[in-house]
Motif scaffolding. Sequence first.
Motif, PDB file in Angstrom:
ATOM      1  N   MET A   1       0.989  -1.273  -0.226  1.00 27.15           N
ATOM      2  CA  MET A   1       0.056   0.392  -0.014  1.00 27.15           C
ATOM      3  C   MET A   1       1.045   1.040   0.044  1.00 27.15           C
ATOM      4  N   LYS A   2       0.240   2.381  -0.310  1.00 28.69           N
ATOM      5  CA  LYS A   2       0.931   3.589  -0.645  1.00 28.69           C
ATOM      6  C   LYS A   2       0.490   4.414  -0.801  1.00 28.69           C
ATOM      7  N   LEU A   3       0.804   5.798   0.287  1.00 28.70           N
ATOM      8  CA  LEU A   3      -0.041   7.099   0.347  1.00 28.70           C
ATOM      9  C   LEU A   3       0.873   8.250  -0.184  1.00 28.70           C
ATOM     10  N   THR A   4       0.355   8.675  -1.870  1.00 25.12           N
ATOM     11  CA  THR A   4       0.594  10.022  -1.787  1.00 25.12           C
ATOM     12  C   THR A   4       0.379  10.952  -1.752  1.00 25.12           C
ATOM     13  N   VAL A   5       1.193  11.739  -0.932  1.00 29.65           N
ATOM     14  CA  VAL A   5       0.607  13.655  -0.470  1.00 29.65           C
ATOM     15  C   VAL A   5       0.687  14.236  -1.400  1.00 29.65           C
ATOM     16  N   LEU A   6      -1.141  14.370  -1.778  1.00 26.63           N
ATOM     17  CA  LEU A   6      -1.151  15.391  -2.481  1.00 26.63           C
ATOM     18  C   LEU A   6      -1.470  17.376  -2.179  1.00 26.63           C
ATOM     19  N   GLY A   7      -1.633  16.821  -0.833  1.00 26.35           N
ATOM     20  CA  GLY A   7      -1.155  18.263   0.236  1.00 26.35           C
ATOM     21  C   GLY A   7      -1.760  18.289   1.396  1.00 26.35           C
ATOM     22  N   CYS A   8      -0.647  18.981   1.644  1.00 31.68           N
ATOM     23  CA  CYS A   8      -0.682  19.187   3.735  1.00 31.68           C
ATOM     24  C   CYS A   8      -0.143  20.739   3.898  1.00 31.68           C
ATOM     25  N   SER A   9      -0.431  21.289   3.236  1.00 35.48           N
ATOM     26  CA  SER A   9      -0.621  22.690   3.202  1.00 35.48           C
ATOM     27  C   SER A   9      -2.007  22.868   4.770  1.00 35.48           C
ATOM     28  N   GLY A  10      -1.263  24.290   5.106  1.00 35.90           N
ATOM     29  CA  GLY A  10      -2.250  24.643   6.575  1.00 35.90           C
ATOM     30  C   GLY A  10      -2.692  25.688   5.075  1.00 35.90           C
ATOM     31  N   GLY A  11      -2.774  25.839   4.142  1.00 36.54           N
ATOM     32  CA  GLY A  11      -2.910  27.387   3.163  1.00 36.54           C
ATOM     33  C   GLY A  11      -2.719  27.098   1.933  1.00 36.54           C
ATOM     34  N   ILE A  12      -2.775  28.151   1.493  1.00 33.84           N
ATOM     35  CA  ILE A  12      -2.654  28.591  -0.579  1.00 33.84           C
ATOM     36  C   ILE A  12      -1.246  29.666  -0.258  1.00 33.84           C
ATOM     37  N   GLY A  13      -0.529  29.309  -1.445  1.00 35.30           N
ATOM     38  CA  GLY A  13       0.116  30.620  -1.781  1.00 35.30           C
ATOM     39  C   GLY A  13       1.367  29.455  -2.503  1.00 35.30           C
ATOM     40  N   GLY A  14       1.037  29.807  -3.801  1.00 32.75           N
ATOM     41  CA  GLY A  14       2.050  28.555  -4.673  1.00 32.75           C
ATOM     42  C   GLY A  14       1.274  27.429  -4.845  1.00 32.75           C
ATOM     43  N   ALA A  15       2.956  27.177  -6.026  1.00 35.15           N
ATOM     44  CA  ALA A  15       2.548  25.662  -6.523  1.00 35.15           C
ATOM     45  C   ALA A  15       2.617  24.690  -5.181  1.00 35.15           C
ATOM     46  N   SER A  16       4.129  24.977  -4.451  1.00 32.58           N
ATOM     47  CA  SER A  16       3.990  23.861  -3.102  1.00 32.58           C
ATOM     48  C   SER A  16       2.915  24.384  -2.216  1.00 32.58           C
ATOM     49  N   ALA A  17       2.284  24.867  -2.198  1.00 28.93           N
ATOM     50  CA  ALA A  17       0.865  24.786  -1.230  1.00 28.93           C
ATOM     51  C   ALA A  17      -0.307  24.410  -1.540  1.00 28.93           C
ATOM     52  N   PRO A 216       6.254   5.671  15.750  1.00 26.85           N
ATOM     53  CA  PRO A 216       6.682   5.747  14.494  1.00 26.85           C
ATOM     54  C   PRO A 216       7.439   6.748  13.682  1.00 26.85           C
ATOM     55  N   GLU A 217       7.874   5.975  12.099  1.00 29.89           N
ATOM     56  CA  GLU A 217       8.583   7.746  11.850  1.00 29.89           C
ATOM     57  C   GLU A 217       7.137   8.819  11.912  1.00 29.89           C
ATOM     58  N   VAL A 218       7.325  10.291  12.207  1.00 29.44           N
ATOM     59  CA  VAL A 218       6.869  11.273  12.479  1.00 29.44           C
ATOM     60  C   VAL A 218       6.151  12.329  11.212  1.00 29.44           C
ATOM     61  N   TYR A 219       5.333  12.336  10.698  1.00 31.17           N
ATOM     62  CA  TYR A 219       5.508  13.535   9.289  1.00 31.17           C
ATOM     63  C   TYR A 219       4.647  14.456   9.849  1.00 31.17           C
ATOM     64  N   ILE A 220       5.479  16.162   9.815  1.00 30.72           N
ATOM     65  CA  ILE A 220       4.122  17.250  10.279  1.00 30.72           C
ATOM     66  C   ILE A 220       3.696  17.688   9.135  1.00 30.72           C
ATOM     67  N   SER A 221       1.766  18.043   9.167  1.00 30.31           N
ATOM     68  CA  SER A 221       1.686  18.174   8.274  1.00 30.31           C
ATOM     69  C   SER A 221       0.921  19.760   8.826  1.00 30.31           C
ATOM     70  N   HIS A 222       0.438  20.331   8.009  1.00 29.06           N
ATOM     71  CA  HIS A 222      -0.856  22.081   7.997  1.00 29.06           C
ATOM     72  C   HIS A 222      -0.229  22.171   9.003  1.00 29.06           C
ATOM     73  N   LEU A 223       0.666  22.769   8.348  1.00 26.80           N
ATOM     74  CA  LEU A 223       2.177  24.172   8.783  1.00 26.80           C
ATOM     75  C   LEU A 223       1.571  25.203   7.866  1.00 26.80           C
ATOM     76  N   LYS A 224       1.000  26.100   9.082  1.00 23.89           N
ATOM     77  CA  LYS A 224       0.421  27.577   8.071  1.00 23.89           C
ATOM     78  C   LYS A 224       1.336  27.823   7.243  1.00 23.89           C
ATOM     79  N   PRO A 225       1.100  28.823   5.848  1.00 24.27           N
ATOM     80  CA  PRO A 225       2.092  29.281   4.820  1.00 24.27           C
ATOM     81  C   PRO A 225       3.176  30.639   5.652  1.00 24.27           C
ATOM     82  N   GLY A 226       3.984  30.686   5.487  1.00 26.94           N
ATOM     83  CA  GLY A 226       5.309  30.951   5.999  1.00 26.94           C
ATOM     84  C   GLY A 226       5.951  30.630   7.645  1.00 26.94           C
TER      85      GLY A 226
END
Length: 255
Positions: A1-17, A216-226
């Motif tokens: 099984m694989k999980l692909t991160v399509l988005g993980c930002s806490g907001g928008i602002g650029g192609a990587s958010a 577990p391996e811990v990954y941080i998501s939902h970081l606010k832009p900036g």
Amino acid sequence: MKLTVLGCSGGIGGASARTTAFLVDDDVLVDCGTGVGDLELDALKRIDHIFITHSHLDHIASIPLLVDSVGDGRGYPLTVYATPETLRILRSHIFNWLVWPDFSSIPDRQRPFMRFQPMLLGESVSLGGRVFTALPAHHTVPAVSYCIDSGQAQLLYSGDTAYCPELVEAINALPALRHLIVETAFPDEQRGLAMASRHLCPGMLATMLSELSVAPEVYISHLKPGMGERILQQIESHGGRLRPQALVQGQVIEF
């Protein structure tokens, strides 16, 4: 099984958010934020199931457009799983014929483009040997986290949550937990805002992680832009047994 991160930002602002959306294999979404819009139409057509943590816009924004784009070309409805409270919000405030059509009744209720499937806290759904279980979270609206079990290992995604003892207990009851995706939306100097909006800041995250008996391996998501770099520096400064790293759009986690 694989999980692909399509988005993980806490907001928008650029192609990587892009806001939160995870693609499990090629047919299941966990949350449906703006990251879904980067998928090609053929990939969108392969999605059969969507698990929603809660009703906030950054986690549901792409559901209406996704169903509108692929509904007529499917032979069966796309299924949206969420708690009864979350489904009620979606019906009342999104799929209400005012903001968006009710695709659970288009073209008719016998053959809809979309169907809602209530999912209670603690309930599991099995899809081709993959098990999705709704676990506790603590947010400003009814919310859950999800454990995804491949049969070989487990991944837990916190959704949006403040410190939640029930979630810590649930995580510690997952002996095969290999990956933990957990939000941290605000830096420590905005702890009051984090508490009011029921999100985590690095200090609260450190408390939560210190109470875990699993590793577990811990990954941080939902970081606010900036604020991402500052939040990650503060997380590192708190130390601890587990060493979180930033989740990255486009990242693939296999388990």
